[in-house]
Design a protein around this motif. Structure first.
Motif, PDB file in Angstrom:
ATOM      1  N   MET A 133       0.539 -18.608 -48.407  1.00  0.00           N
ATOM      2  CA  MET A 133       1.511 -19.665 -48.679  1.00  0.00           C
ATOM      3  C   MET A 133       2.910 -19.102 -48.864  1.00  0.00           C
ATOM      4  O   MET A 133       3.105 -18.116 -49.580  1.00  0.00           O
ATOM      5  N   ASP A 134       3.877 -19.745 -48.227  1.00  0.00           N
ATOM      6  CA  ASP A 134       5.283 -19.436 -48.473  1.00  0.00           C
ATOM      7  C   ASP A 134       5.888 -20.574 -49.297  1.00  0.00           C
ATOM      8  O   ASP A 134       5.167 -21.463 -49.768  1.00  0.00           O
ATOM      9  N   GLN A 135       7.199 -20.548 -49.493  1.00  0.00           N
ATOM     10  CA  GLN A 135       7.835 -21.562 -50.330  1.00  0.00           C
ATOM     11  C   GLN A 135       7.612 -22.968 -49.785  1.00  0.00           C
ATOM     12  O   GLN A 135       7.305 -23.904 -50.539  1.00  0.00           O
ATOM     13  N   LYS A 136       7.726 -23.125 -48.487  1.00  0.00           N
ATOM     14  CA  LYS A 136       7.532 -24.446 -47.882  1.00  0.00           C
ATOM     15  C   LYS A 136       6.097 -24.925 -48.100  1.00  0.00           C
ATOM     16  O   LYS A 136       5.859 -26.098 -48.408  1.00  0.00           O
ATOM     17  N   LEU A 145       8.527 -25.428 -58.011  1.00  0.00           N
ATOM     18  CA  LEU A 145       8.993 -24.149 -58.537  1.00  0.00           C
ATOM     19  C   LEU A 145       9.101 -23.117 -57.416  1.00  0.00           C
ATOM     20  O   LEU A 145       8.341 -23.163 -56.449  1.00  0.00           O
ATOM     21  N   PRO A 146      10.011 -22.168 -57.527  1.00  0.00           N
ATOM     22  CA  PRO A 146       9.974 -21.028 -56.622  1.00  0.00           C
ATOM     23  C   PRO A 146       8.618 -20.331 -56.720  1.00  0.00           C
ATOM     24  O   PRO A 146       7.988 -20.324 -57.795  1.00  0.00           O
ATOM     25  N   VAL A 147       8.164 -19.739 -55.618  1.00  0.00           N
ATOM     26  CA  VAL A 147       6.848 -19.103 -55.609  1.00  0.00           C
ATOM     27  C   VAL A 147       6.703 -18.127 -56.769  1.00  0.00           C
ATOM     28  O   VAL A 147       5.690 -18.127 -57.486  1.00  0.00           O
ATOM     29  N   ALA A 148       7.688 -17.279 -56.978  1.00  0.00           N
ATOM     30  CA  ALA A 148       7.586 -16.261 -58.035  1.00  0.00           C
ATOM     31  C   ALA A 148       7.436 -16.898 -59.412  1.00  0.00           C
ATOM     32  O   ALA A 148       6.691 -16.380 -60.255  1.00  0.00           O
ATOM     33  N   ASP A 149       8.111 -18.021 -59.652  1.00  0.00           N
ATOM     34  CA  ASP A 149       8.002 -18.686 -60.947  1.00  0.00           C
ATOM     35  C   ASP A 149       6.622 -19.306 -61.141  1.00  0.00           C
ATOM     36  O   ASP A 149       6.061 -19.280 -62.246  1.00  0.00           O
ATOM     37  N   GLN A 150       6.063 -19.861 -60.059  1.00  0.00           N
ATOM     38  CA  GLN A 150       4.711 -20.424 -60.152  1.00  0.00           C
ATOM     39  C   GLN A 150       3.686 -19.312 -60.407  1.00  0.00           C
ATOM     40  O   GLN A 150       2.784 -19.466 -61.232  1.00  0.00           O
ATOM     41  N   SER A 169       0.344 -11.825 -54.390  1.00  0.00           N
ATOM     42  CA  SER A 169       0.863 -11.024 -53.282  1.00  0.00           C
ATOM     43  C   SER A 169       1.531  -9.765 -53.821  1.00  0.00           C
ATOM     44  O   SER A 169       2.004  -9.731 -54.969  1.00  0.00           O
ATOM     45  N   PRO A 170       1.596  -8.709 -53.002  1.00  0.00           N
ATOM     46  CA  PRO A 170       2.272  -7.491 -53.454  1.00  0.00           C
ATOM     47  C   PRO A 170       3.747  -7.704 -53.740  1.00  0.00           C
ATOM     48  O   PRO A 170       4.353  -6.920 -54.469  1.00  0.00           O
ATOM     49  N   GLN A 171       4.316  -8.768 -53.214  1.00  0.00           N
ATOM     50  CA  GLN A 171       5.723  -9.041 -53.489  1.00  0.00           C
ATOM     51  C   GLN A 171       5.959  -9.442 -54.944  1.00  0.00           C
ATOM     52  O   GLN A 171       7.069  -9.320 -55.448  1.00  0.00           O
ATOM     53  N   GLU A 172       4.925  -9.939 -55.616  1.00  0.00           N
ATOM     54  CA  GLU A 172       5.050 -10.300 -57.025  1.00  0.00           C
ATOM     55  C   GLU A 172       4.509  -9.223 -57.957  1.00  0.00           C
ATOM     56  O   GLU A 172       4.543  -9.384 -59.182  1.00  0.00           O
ATOM     57  N   ALA A 173       3.986  -8.136 -57.401  1.00  0.00           N
ATOM     58  CA  ALA A 173       3.306  -7.131 -58.229  1.00  0.00           C
ATOM     59  C   ALA A 173       4.226  -6.528 -59.284  1.00  0.00           C
ATOM     60  O   ALA A 173       3.827  -6.329 -60.436  1.00  0.00           O
ATOM     61  N   ARG A 174       5.447  -6.227 -58.931  1.00  0.00           N
ATOM     62  CA  ARG A 174       6.379  -5.610 -59.873  1.00  0.00           C
ATOM     63  C   ARG A 174       6.645  -6.535 -61.064  1.00  0.00           C
ATOM     64  O   ARG A 174       6.603  -6.116 -62.222  1.00  0.00           O
TER      65      ARG A 174
END
Length: 248
Positions: A133-136, A145-150, A169-174
């Motif tokens: 899933m992406d933002q859309k 909410l933005p993906v990172a906030d959710q 996702s690895p993009q939120e790992a940090r």
């Protein structure tokens, strides 16, 4: 930070996803035997074969990530987690959007099975936002909410419910490592070695970058299982993981 994960054999941090039929799963298990430590059984394989495939692969010496993404009323999820633990799962998943009570009942069911059947309680992971899933896509479900906030909101809810960690996702790992602390499991699908096909993933990173961002474990399927030489592909990922370290 993450000392206990960093001290693991890099092969312990890679979970090979078997989204295939029984014959192919057993062939891959034979190919990877002695090197891979974890195999993921998802809905495709489990719905076709049931607990027997868990037993077969456990008997072959693997740890099993049974990725069934429980999401139902708390009573049903309690029973599902109990049954999956009895079947031999070493790691289980549930959707965090099922709520705190549902997640607490999943943990209770797993603990109950561990006590009743004399087995280890599995690592219990909460799914945050699917890596496809992406933002859309998220907004199409009326979550604005933005993906990172959710992801952040669901991860904190899961931690408060007692989950061992999350799938994200690895993009939120940090962000998740900073939020959940050094002991949390942060298991990341959407990992693709450089040059690998994207497939149906939207939020991705390389194995090196996922580990550097704080992931504890990586789930990798097609780049290994559909490679001309799955063992060589697995070893290449091991090399990337071994060379990576948390960079914050």
């Amino acid at each position: 930070m993450l000392e206990h994960f960093d001290q693991l054999d890099p092969r312990e941090r890679i979970i090979v996803a078997l989204d295939c039929d029984r014959a192919r799963a057993l062939d891959l298990a034979d190919t990877l035997s002695g090197e891979a430590r974890w195999l993921k059984i998802g809905m495709t394989l489990f719905y076709a074969l049931g607990p027997s495939i868990v037993n077969e692969l456990k008997t072959a010496g693997f740890k099993i990530f049974l990725d069934l993404k429980f999401h139902d009323i708390p009573h049903q999820v309690h029973g599902a987690a109990r049954s999956a633990t009895q079947a031999g799962a070493d790691m289980l998943t549930m959707h965090a959007v099922g709520g705190t009570k549902m997640m607490e009942e999943a943990l209770a069911g797993a603990q109950e099975a561990a006590s009743d059947f004399g087995c280890e309680a599995p690592v219990m992971l909460a799914i945050t936002v699917l890596t496809s899933m992406d933002q859309k896509g998220l907004e199409s479900t009326n979550v604005m909410l933005p993906v990172a906030d959710q992801v952040r909101s669901l991860a904190k809810m899961a931690q408060n419910a007692g989950a061992s960690g999350v799938v994200a996702s690895p993009q939120e790992a940090r962000m998740l490592r900073a939020l959940l602390g050094p002991d949390a499991f942060i298991v990341t699908p959407g990992v693709r070695p450089a040059g690998a096909a994207v497939g149906d993933q939207s939020r991705m990173a390389t194995p090196h970058d996922a580990i550097a961002n704080g992931a504890s474990h990586l789930v990798i399927g097609r780049p290994i299982t559909q490679a001309d030489d799955p063992l060589d592909a697995f070893r290449a990922v091991v090399s990337e993981v071994a060379d990576a370290s948390v960079d914050f």
